[in-house]
Write an enzyme that holds these catalytic residues in place. Structure first.
Site, PDB file in Angstrom:
ATOM      1  N   VAL A  48       0.841  -1.202   0.000  1.00 58.97           N
ATOM      2  CA  VAL A  48       0.000   0.000   0.000  1.00 58.97           C
ATOM      3  C   VAL A  48       0.877   1.254   0.000  1.00 58.97           C
ATOM      4  O   VAL A  48       0.540   2.265  -0.628  1.00 58.97           O
ATOM      5  CB  VAL A  48      -0.956   0.003   1.212  1.00 58.97           C
ATOM      6  CG1 VAL A  48      -1.743   1.308   1.294  1.00 58.97           C
ATOM      7  CG2 VAL A  48      -1.915  -1.180   1.141  1.00 58.97           C
ATOM      8  N   CYS A  49       2.012   1.179   0.679  1.00 61.26           N
ATOM      9  CA  CYS A  49       2.859   2.359   0.877  1.00 61.26           C
ATOM     10  C   CYS A  49       3.278   3.053  -0.414  1.00 61.26           C
ATOM     11  O   CYS A  49       3.165   4.278  -0.513  1.00 61.26           O
ATOM     12  CB  CYS A  49       4.084   1.996   1.716  1.00 61.26           C
ATOM     13  SG  CYS A  49       3.676   1.508   3.419  1.00 61.26           S
ATOM     14  N   PRO A  50       3.760   2.336  -1.440  1.00 55.13           N
ATOM     15  CA  PRO A  50       4.171   3.067  -2.642  1.00 55.13           C
ATOM     16  C   PRO A  50       3.014   3.776  -3.329  1.00 55.13           C
ATOM     17  O   PRO A  50       3.203   4.837  -3.930  1.00 55.13           O
ATOM     18  CB  PRO A  50       4.790   1.986  -3.541  1.00 55.13           C
ATOM     19  CG  PRO A  50       4.272   0.695  -3.024  1.00 55.13           C
ATOM     20  CD  PRO A  50       4.079   0.903  -1.560  1.00 55.13           C
ATOM     21  N   LEU A  53       2.754   7.018  -1.383  1.00 52.32           N
ATOM     22  CA  LEU A  53       3.880   7.926  -1.604  1.00 52.32           C
ATOM     23  C   LEU A  53       3.802   8.578  -2.980  1.00 52.32           C
ATOM     24  O   LEU A  53       4.074   9.770  -3.128  1.00 52.32           O
ATOM     25  CB  LEU A  53       5.208   7.192  -1.421  1.00 52.32           C
ATOM     26  CG  LEU A  53       5.772   7.243   0.011  1.00 52.32           C
ATOM     27  CD1 LEU A  53       4.875   6.539   1.011  1.00 52.32           C
ATOM     28  CD2 LEU A  53       7.185   6.657   0.082  1.00 52.32           C
TER      29      LEU A  53
END
Length: 204
Positions: A48-50, A53
Site C-alpha cells: 500500500v505504501c508506494p 507515496l
C-alpha cells in the site's frame, strides 16, 4: 495513542533522503513559517505504501502552492530509502519522489507522534502543522487502509480559509465554497444559502 491537535508538534533532528541525497540534520523547526504535511507510513518495499507515496508526490505542487511542505517518515534507514528510490514505479519502487523521507530508525519520532505500531513500524499517521508549529489536524489509519491525499489537501485549504476569513468550514466544504460564521445566526444563514431549492420552497 497521543492526541496532538492543538499542541506544539514534537520537533526532531534526523537523517532524511531527498532525491537520493542524504540530509544529515533534517529538522521540523526549519520549516517554521510554513505549513507542514507530515505523514508516516509503515515500511519501505511494501504494498500500500508506494501507492500512497506516489499519490502524495502527484499532489506535491498543489501542496507547495499553499505555502506548505510535504514530509514522509518511516522507521527504515536512509540506505533503504535510497534503494527504494532507485526502484522504478512499475516494479513497486518510488523512483521520482521529490519530497524528503525521514529515517526514524530509532523510532523516536514515530513514538513522539503516537503512531508506533506494536510490531515496531508506523501506523499510517498524518499531521497538518501550522506556521507556528501547532498541530491542527491529525489522522491515523490502520496498516491496511490507504489514505486520501485529496482530503489532506482539503484540510490544508480549510485551515487557511479559517485563518484568512475567520469563518469555520462545514461538512464536505471545499475551497471556493461558502464558509460559516460561528454563531447561531451564521448557522441559520449558511443552511438557508445551501438548502436545495425544493426544500427552501417547502419552508415558505
Amino acid at each position: 495513542m497521543a492526541i496532538l491537535v492543538g499542541k506544539n508538534a514534537p520537533d526532531f533532528q534526523a537523517k532524511a533522503v531527498l532525491k537520493n541525497t542524504i540530509i544529515e540534520n533534517f529538522t521540523l523547526s526549519q520549516f517554521r513559517g510554513k505549513y507542514v504535511v507530515l505523514f508516516f507510513y509503515p515500511l519501505d518495499f511494501t504494498f500500500v505504501c508506494p501507492t500512497e507515496l506516489h499519490a502524495f508526490n502527484d499532489a506535491l505542487q498543489d501542496i507547495k502552492s499553499r505555502n506548505a511542505e510535504l514530509i514522509g517518515c518511516s522507521v527504515d534507514s536512509c540506505y533503504a530509502h535510497q534503494a527504494w528510490l532507485d526502484m522504478p514505479r512499475s516494479k513497486g519502487g518510488i523512483e521520482g519522489l521529490e519530497y524528503p523521507l525521514i529515517s526514524d530508525i530509532n523510532k523516536t519520532i514515530t513514538s513522539d507522534y503516537g503512531v508506533l505500531h506494536p510490531d515496531g513500524i508506523a501506523y499510517r499517521g498524518l499531521f497538518l502543522i501550522d506556521r507556528q508549529g501547532v498541530v491542527r489536524h491529525q489522522l491515523v489509519n490502520d496498516l491496511p487502509l490507504g489514505r486520501s491525499v485529496s482530503e489532506a489537501v482539503r484540510m490544508l485549504d480549510a485551515l487557511q480559509a479559517f485563518e484568512n476569513q475567520g469563518e469555520v468550514c462545514p461538512a464536505n466544504w471545499h475551497k471556493g465554497e461558502k464558509g460559516m460564521v460561528p454563531t447561531h445566526e451564521g448557522l441559520e444563514k449558511y443552511i438557508a444559502a445551501t438548502l436545495p431549492t425544493s426544500k427552501k420552497a417547502a419552508l415558505v
